[in-house]
Design an enzyme around this catalytic site. Sequence first.
Site, short mmCIF file in Angstrom:
data_model
loop_
_atom_site.label_atom_id
_atom_site.label_comp_id
_atom_site.label_asym_id
_atom_site.label_seq_id
_atom_site.Cartn_x
_atom_site.Cartn_y
_atom_site.Cartn_z
CG ASP A 171 -73.94 -1.51 15.86
OD1 ASP A 171 -74.59 -0.98 14.95
OD2 ASP A 171 -73.58 -0.88 16.88
CG ASP A 213 -66.10 7.65 28.70
OD1 ASP A 213 -66.77 6.68 28.27
OD2 ASP A 213 -66.63 8.64 29.24
P1 AMP Z 1 -73.88 2.11 20.66
O1 AMP Z 1 -74.16 3.48 20.15
O2 AMP Z 1 -73.99 1.98 22.15
O3 AMP Z 1 -74.66 1.06 19.96
O4 AMP Z 1 -72.35 1.83 20.38
C1 AMP Z 1 -71.73 1.99 19.12
C2 AMP Z 1 -70.26 1.69 19.24
O5 AMP Z 1 -69.61 2.63 20.08
C3 AMP Z 1 -69.94 0.33 19.83
O6 AMP Z 1 -68.79 -0.18 19.21
C4 AMP Z 1 -69.71 0.64 21.29
O7 AMP Z 1 -68.92 -0.30 21.92
C5 AMP Z 1 -69.03 1.98 21.20
N1 AMP Z 1 -69.24 2.83 22.38
C6 AMP Z 1 -70.38 3.41 22.78
N2 AMP Z 1 -70.19 4.14 23.90
C7 AMP Z 1 -68.89 4.01 24.22
C8 AMP Z 1 -68.06 4.52 25.26
N3 AMP Z 1 -68.53 5.33 26.20
N4 AMP Z 1 -66.76 4.17 25.26
C9 AMP Z 1 -66.26 3.36 24.32
N5 AMP Z 1 -66.98 2.86 23.31
C10 AMP Z 1 -68.27 3.17 23.25
MG MG Z 2 -74.76 -0.75 20.39
#
Ligand code: AMP
Ligand code: MG
Length: 488
Positions: free
Chosen positions: A252, A123
């Site tokens: 990442d 979202d």
């Molecule tokens: P993370 O788990 O925060 O390291 O994120 C992993 C991937 O999911 C990355 O590409 C983030 O940008 C995406 N992501 C995480 N949370 C959200 C969210 N609420 N809405 C959109 N993309 C998300």
């Molecule tokens: Mg991340």
Amino acid sequence: MKLSEVSLSHHYADLGDAFGTRIDPTPFENPRLIHVNPAVLRLLGINVREAQNPAWAQLGCGKELFPGSRPFAMKYTGHQFGVYNPDLGDGRALLLGEIEHGGAQWELHLKGAGKTPYSRFGDGRAVLRSTIREYLAGEALTGLGIPSTRALCLVGSDEPVTRERIESGAMLIRVAQSHIRFGHFEYFFYTRQLEALQKLIAFTCNRFLPEAAALEPAAQAEALLRHTVRSTADLVAGWQAVGFAHGVLNTDNMSIIGDTFDYGPYGFLDDYEPGFICNHSDHTGRYAFEQQPGVALWNLNALAHAFSAFVSTEALRDCLEEFQPHLIDSYAARMRAKLGLATEEDGDQQLCADLLQLLADARADYTLFFRALAHYRSERPPAALEALLPPAQHGALGHWLDHYDQRLAREDSDSRVRDCAMLAANPKFILRNYLAQKVIDAAEGGDYRPLQTLFDLLQSPFDEHPEHEVWAAAPPESGKHLPISCSS
Ligand code: AMP
Ligand code: MG
């Protein structure tokens, strides 16, 4: 500088369309300013009095933009839990631009700013809970002398955001010298955009390795990899020494400059538990506390693979081989400081390993034990230390202290000087999960005073702050294993 004088440049967006997408934030309707970080204002050269400026509520949620902002979702990919995912990128955060101050470029990254082309099913939002956790973690790590991204301001809203339950949306402006992750390089490598990969390597070197800026592409890539291997080794040594578990060490979430980056379900150790898993969703313990050095090297291997476009296998291996000795040296130096050892002896590593084994057997609180050790004066029985261990371990503690006393005797240092040095190496205040939860619970009820208190303590965690003893206490049993999920 006044807030009204701030103006951003944006060298990352200048790299071109291959690097991401220009897209505006989706602001909150009713933003509520929760906090502005005076220390980060100073870092950026903004007058600290501007912390009171109400304009932050608008700036902190993208309703207004600093002059020169060009909100930009960066494209990257990466390995998540060991599996390559080509679909990553800034899915809920935008790089606004950067401020130059103090000889450095500080990037401003608005997190929770709405959907982007890389949001997939998300979202685009962040919730207050995770935003507070990230806000505090940046100060906690920085306060402990470990490189980390930080946050400039925190804005809440009444916008409902659905996670395991309905929560409220929040945003923060993350500040770091770079938001380039290992996964940025992986993206260009796996999509065979080698020109862009080279451009990114050159960009990073220009900023952080000026001595490599004029080198040929292969030599430049090798220099950058070596630099990242070293800074990552140093970073992980810092985590291991303070008892910090990141929780989601995907490529990442690894910064090319060795900052602690992308806080999720992280945790500081309460009891010394080497196998501690802070991420509720990490069923195999891939990112358990004691796995971090190995996982960091795994991630560096993934980065090196992306650099194989330019660098020979032998040279890559040569860079990676620096990781372990670097990590061991850095960790040993940090642990010697925690033990109050100013000199170096062969047996020090064993002395430290024996203590850690004892703490693990006793399930003793890691931070409290080392802080108490700074006050230890060879007394028998060592009452303050014994109080932290179950009686069954008191014999082993006495035995270890005998060795420690003998070692200290060879230090030939003034014990008062040593005490001071140990107090400066062993924090009194850490960001325990149960404390973060206490702050979050209050904030969700509209009370931000606990947030302010903990924020202040984490910025000077080695000071006594006698009026805040309660924030240095061991957690209640129920506060030791709070389930922290990946959802944020
Ligand atoms: P993370 O788990 O925060 O390291 O994120 C992993 C991937 O999911 C990355 O590409 C983030 O940008 C995406 N992501 C995480 N949370 C959200 C969210 N609420 N809405 C959109 N993309 C998300
Ligand atoms: Mg991340």
